[in-house]
Write an enzyme that holds these catalytic residues in place. Structure first.
Site, PDB file in Angstrom:
ATOM      1  N   GLY D  11       0.826  -1.209   0.000  1.00  0.00           N
ATOM      2  CA  GLY D  11       0.000   0.000   0.000  1.00  0.00           C
ATOM      3  C   GLY D  11       0.856   1.254   0.000  1.00  0.00           C
ATOM      4  O   GLY D  11       1.920   1.290   0.614  1.00  0.00           O
ATOM      5  N   ARG D  72       1.668  -4.946  -5.567  1.00  0.00           N
ATOM      6  CA  ARG D  72       1.882  -6.216  -4.883  1.00  0.00           C
ATOM      7  C   ARG D  72       2.322  -7.209  -5.951  1.00  0.00           C
ATOM      8  O   ARG D  72       1.831  -7.178  -7.069  1.00  0.00           O
ATOM      9  CB  ARG D  72       0.602  -6.675  -4.181  1.00  0.00           C
ATOM     10  CG  ARG D  72       0.277  -5.785  -2.991  1.00  0.00           C
ATOM     11  CD  ARG D  72      -0.918  -6.237  -2.182  1.00  0.00           C
ATOM     12  NE  ARG D  72      -1.071  -5.381  -1.015  1.00  0.00           N
ATOM     13  CZ  ARG D  72      -1.681  -4.176  -1.043  1.00  0.00           C
ATOM     14  NH1 ARG D  72      -2.204  -3.722  -2.161  1.00  0.00           N
ATOM     15  NH2 ARG D  72      -1.757  -3.429   0.051  1.00  0.00           N
ATOM     16  N   ASP D 103       6.079  -5.732   6.415  1.00  0.00           N
ATOM     17  CA  ASP D 103       6.931  -6.874   6.772  1.00  0.00           C
ATOM     18  C   ASP D 103       6.924  -7.968   5.709  1.00  0.00           C
ATOM     19  O   ASP D 103       7.925  -8.658   5.514  1.00  0.00           O
ATOM     20  CB  ASP D 103       6.600  -7.412   8.171  1.00  0.00           C
ATOM     21  CG  ASP D 103       5.120  -7.629   8.386  1.00  0.00           C
ATOM     22  OD1 ASP D 103       4.349  -7.454   7.419  1.00  0.00           O
ATOM     23  OD2 ASP D 103       4.742  -7.987   9.510  1.00  0.00           O
ATOM     24  N   THR D 126       3.503   2.022   6.284  1.00  0.00           N
ATOM     25  CA  THR D 126       2.101   1.601   6.208  1.00  0.00           C
ATOM     26  C   THR D 126       1.302   2.480   7.142  1.00  0.00           C
ATOM     27  O   THR D 126       1.733   2.761   8.260  1.00  0.00           O
ATOM     28  CB  THR D 126       1.905   0.129   6.622  1.00  0.00           C
ATOM     29  OG1 THR D 126       0.505  -0.062   6.912  1.00  0.00           O
ATOM     30  CG2 THR D 126       2.680  -0.262   7.852  1.00  0.00           C
ATOM     31  N   ASP D 128      -1.204   1.600   8.633  1.00  0.00           N
ATOM     32  CA  ASP D 128      -1.777   0.777   9.699  1.00  0.00           C
ATOM     33  C   ASP D 128      -0.922   0.781  10.966  1.00  0.00           C
ATOM     34  O   ASP D 128      -1.403   0.430  12.030  1.00  0.00           O
ATOM     35  CB  ASP D 128      -1.955  -0.665   9.197  1.00  0.00           C
ATOM     36  CG  ASP D 128      -2.889  -0.734   7.997  1.00  0.00           C
ATOM     37  OD1 ASP D 128      -3.793   0.107   7.901  1.00  0.00           O
ATOM     38  OD2 ASP D 128      -2.699  -1.628   7.147  1.00  0.00           O
ATOM     39  N   ASP D 130       1.298  -1.227  11.929  1.00  0.00           N
ATOM     40  CA  ASP D 130       1.168  -2.554  12.540  1.00  0.00           C
ATOM     41  C   ASP D 130       2.408  -3.426  12.373  1.00  0.00           C
ATOM     42  O   ASP D 130       2.309  -4.639  12.367  1.00  0.00           O
ATOM     43  CB  ASP D 130      -0.054  -3.267  11.947  1.00  0.00           C
ATOM     44  CG  ASP D 130       0.083  -3.510  10.443  1.00  0.00           C
ATOM     45  OD1 ASP D 130       1.042  -2.982   9.846  1.00  0.00           O
ATOM     46  OD2 ASP D 130      -0.761  -4.215   9.876  1.00  0.00           O
ATOM     47  N   ARG D 172      -6.579  -2.767   9.235  1.00  0.00           N
ATOM     48  CA  ARG D 172      -6.586  -4.235   9.216  1.00  0.00           C
ATOM     49  C   ARG D 172      -6.758  -4.789  10.634  1.00  0.00           C
ATOM     50  O   ARG D 172      -7.714  -4.403  11.310  1.00  0.00           O
ATOM     51  CB  ARG D 172      -5.315  -4.753   8.538  1.00  0.00           C
ATOM     52  CG  ARG D 172      -5.332  -4.403   7.023  1.00  0.00           C
ATOM     53  CD  ARG D 172      -4.208  -5.092   6.302  1.00  0.00           C
ATOM     54  NE  ARG D 172      -2.902  -4.635   6.806  1.00  0.00           N
ATOM     55  CZ  ARG D 172      -1.742  -5.000   6.307  1.00  0.00           C
ATOM     56  NH1 ARG D 172      -1.696  -5.841   5.292  1.00  0.00           N
ATOM     57  NH2 ARG D 172      -0.620  -4.540   6.803  1.00  0.00           N
TER      58      ARG D 172
END
Lengths: 319, 319, 319, 319
Positions: D11, D72, D103, D126, D128, D130, D172
């Site tokens: 992303g 991706r 990751d 990211t 996120d 995360d 997510r």
């Protein structure tokens, strides 16, 4: 039930309102009764001290400035007025105070504490980011983002002409605002009080860049440098041969909807300040350092000048 | 297949880039080959004229300024350089030109047309909104929204202190920007060149307001008034007794992501301009009036000064 | 001394607060005593009617929504509750009412007027811009600028991938928001309820564009079209062969700091509405048309559907 | 003269463009020749690798997304395609790679390094936030400020009605975005995957708040919670008795002009990444921790799930 108060002193910053909201919430969570002191130390003297409720702090989180007002107080530097302030606090059984301000305000509080035992914790709050001992002062991130948006706007215009733009930021004797906003907006020149410079050294390089096709220059300068911004503009006209314009950003830098970073830092500063007071630290400043949050004494804060981060200064070499 | 070109002259405004994009698209829809002239009339003389494709106009719609540059040209005022310009256009078979600029630029084009027959349509473009004959000039809405945001920021600070803020807008001899931004941000004082004023008349009222609890004043003034902004600030200090600050908004007003209104007006101006040229109007300015879009001659535009809308001025009475 | 009230009905829009501020100021300038009715027609029934002062309208000009609340009222459609409302107004000697809302609200007021003689002027207020008889409804410009910023953000992402983005705007059965925001953000596809379309017709063109190097598509669609936005996304995946994402802008479109245009239109609508009531127009809606501001009857407003401006629709051909 | 390349994977985030600019500048300062790999690992395989100059990185600092594209890549998970990638890099004598991604991307690079010896440094990127091992991922601050602005807009509307708004953020399985934006916008409810909750426990409290005068609720929920956002909205309608609305922020969160914080972090991440590669760290991820910047191995990063900061979670108790 213990009572605790908060006041803002010196220049206002975006982030004070989120701090006021969190002050009310975290005080209540800790069984304390929160009070707002209006108009800084002046309000302590003039007894503008009122209980603060959830409702008083509702809807303020996204507003710049401070809803309880700020002020500079000459009277608080006189013993007799500090005695009045003490009486006002005693009448309300308030013996703990949070102070959002700069090192001058903290110094004043320290005298007040030593005279009258009113415990306090200082929260560094100034867009200049010039307080020694803390890496971050509340309000800096919002100010930088406001400056960034202004420079982005000016770049639109600069790129449409063959021109130099000299943009002056606040910062008093500290170049932090100018340095970071210059780096983050890709400015071609950055002048700050901490770094000696000789404009002559830029002449050759800038002229060569123009020959290679560069059409415009953005110079970000701090208000504390030795020249006036208009002199830098004249240098561009006379030595580089570019029409130039000056923009002094002024008080637009102070306001604006607080950023996420300033909202979050406001919460953290306030919680640590209250934790400190409840944990027995009677006279401290809560600082944000590379190790996290640390309580420091006034003497640690005020005994020397703030120094710019060497990593940041390293980025400046490219200019 | 006919060829048509566009250029930007004078100060840049937000909305020029959407106009360039629409120019490319609408030209192609009409079977015309579009050209960009870079750096205004200077580019006509220096032959910076290039075919423009969809790709050249991609991704520019949300950017302030103008990607083809703008400039003021002294050379174009000389017959010999206009002859060079004519030769350059002839070499590319271009005989129609859109000019984004002010009345001075349109006047220059008119001479060029009369000498060499290059047809043109002017699109009024200046944040000052000071062109006679049109109610709207491209870029004004974006500039006003940028000013509004700055005043909103400053109000945060003003409300935190007991202070007067004097905010100076652009506008040359036209008070439009100052008037509308003062009205729309609820300023307490608005001074513009079109309206005579005597500061003395405000003294009594302002002092009474302070007695009734008012803590701060926002004054929006146009750069074209008789006093310096600093003098207005001094008046607040000396006569009203309020600490005061000056902010000169400067070039931040020029840039910024074009608003919806400026994007849409850019499209409409461009379409009408091209329609006019294709419909046989050889020398005109496309104006936006209370009746809609109208083609006007240079003489209608330039023969008198722009006058502020009386409805707007009516709102000013409250100050 | 006469009394006048204002209420907001139906969906809120940015611009209501500036209208409330101007309502207070212009009423007082005209020797009227202004009242706020809280929570729409519900507040009329529940007697939430309070005198409004300068102070009540201070600091609201830059806030979205409405500080007096809005609501939809089923009770006001019943005769018995309208009688309660009438009694509440009589008790305060209020016989004039400004209503910020849509045609349904105006229709309700008209019945109320015919039954009880409460004079009113409606101010068209809806981001959908779907009220027949007026070219502009308060709040539309702010909504469009919020949408524009969202689409600009999404374009950043779209341009980084090979993707189609389907962005759904509000608008009920009216495609105005989708149409203007698609045009002004250079979207590649715009689908609105007013225009028949067949997705098949786009297939060939879109595939060719991809072959010629286009990497992404932005589709702006109105909530009122026959398909769900997710179906448009599936079409991109299956027929065009592009990974796709849907974003439903939702209520973010409603809020935000009112733009200059909405602030100014709020002032003008309010002044004309009050002028109309004072000038003897007992039951009207103040509309903004190509001829300027005009008073219209409810029947003129509600007797047919709003039609999109043909000039705007003309721009759509390019899709 | 050594060669170094950079690519974006997964992303996109705001901050990638400032990172690309700094990559070019800092590489050149260190005597390296910088290359851009377009469209992620796909571009490595398809040989979309080009020298990057100052000019390629000009004017991108204030744009969201990434000018070199991201993607991706399923092919890169196959040995045969990694061999193609290796040949492409060899042909250009590139043996060092910066990877902006998550990751999964770093894990892929690690396999590539072990097979073919291409050294790399990963930069966590990211919205996120995360990724285990780093307190900060590039892009988070911009995303949070975009979310904050959206919630501020929605609050305008919520405060005008008696309504509950359910706002769904990305993230997510990580509640970071929802948690921080809820805290920083003063939301009344925050639901995230990391914290078990039972809506029943809120019923009593929320009903009491309504009795005490509360008119609206803002709930910020993470996309990863067990219920759909629409179910939370139904709960408000059925159990709390409040009309409710859902807003799924979607891809608007991804874009936007990078904040100061993300621009500065982009510079710092890039400089440390290049310093690491030049200093002999052949396979690492540059992380930002409470101790500052640290190089970590893939195993340290990917061996467990990111855990939310306990201090932040502490703030959640108030809900």
């Amino acid at each position: 039930m213990k009572n605790i108060a908060i006041l803002c002193s010196g220049g206002d910053v975006s982030g004070m309102n989120p701090a006021l909201k969190q002050f009310v919430e975290y005080s209540l969570q800790n069984g304390l009764t929160p009070y707002f002191v209006y108009d800084g130390f002046e309000g302590l003297i003039d007894n503008k001290i009122e209980i603060a409720t959830h409702k008083d702090a509702a809807g303020i989180i996204n507003r710049g400035g401070t809803i309880i007002g700020s002020a500079r107080s000459k009277r608080f530097m006189q013993k007799e007025f500090r005695e009045v302030a003490k009486k006002n606090l005693d009448a309300l059984s308030i013996d703990m105070l949070l102070v959002l301000g700069g090192d001058g305000s903290f110094r004043g509080m320290d005298i007040f504490y030593k005279e009258h035992g009113i415990k306090f914790c200082g929260i560094p709050s100034t867009i200049d980011n010039d307080i020694n001992g803390t890496e971050y002062c509340l309000g800096v991130d919002t100010a930088l983002n406001v400056i960034k948006d202004s420079i982005d706007n000016i770049r639109d215009t600069a790129a449409s002409f063959s021109r130099a733009f000299v943009i002056e930021t606040m910062g008093r004797n500290c170049g932090y605002l100018a340095l970071v906003s210059a780096l983050c907006s890709g400015a071609e020149l950055c002048l700050i009080p901490e770094i000696e410079y000789d404009l002559k050294e830029y002449e050759k390089s800038f002229k060569e860049q123009i020959k290679s096709g560069r059409k415009y220059f953005i110079a970000v300068v701090s208000e504390g440098i030795k020249e006036e911004s208009s002199e830098i503009a004249e240098w561009f006209e006379e030595k580089i041969g570019l029409e130039s314009r000056v923009t002094i950003l002024g008080h637009t830098q102070r306001g604006g909807n607080p950023t996420i970073y300033d909202r979050l830092m406001a919460y953290k500063f306030v919680n640590h300040a209250i934790d400190g007071l409840l944990g027995g630290r009677d006279e401290s400043v809560i600082c944000y350092t590379k190790k996290g949050f640390e309580y420091k004494s006034i003497d640690e804060i005020a005994n020397k000048k703030y120094e710019l981060d060497s990593e940041l200064l390293g980025y400046l070499k490219k200019f």
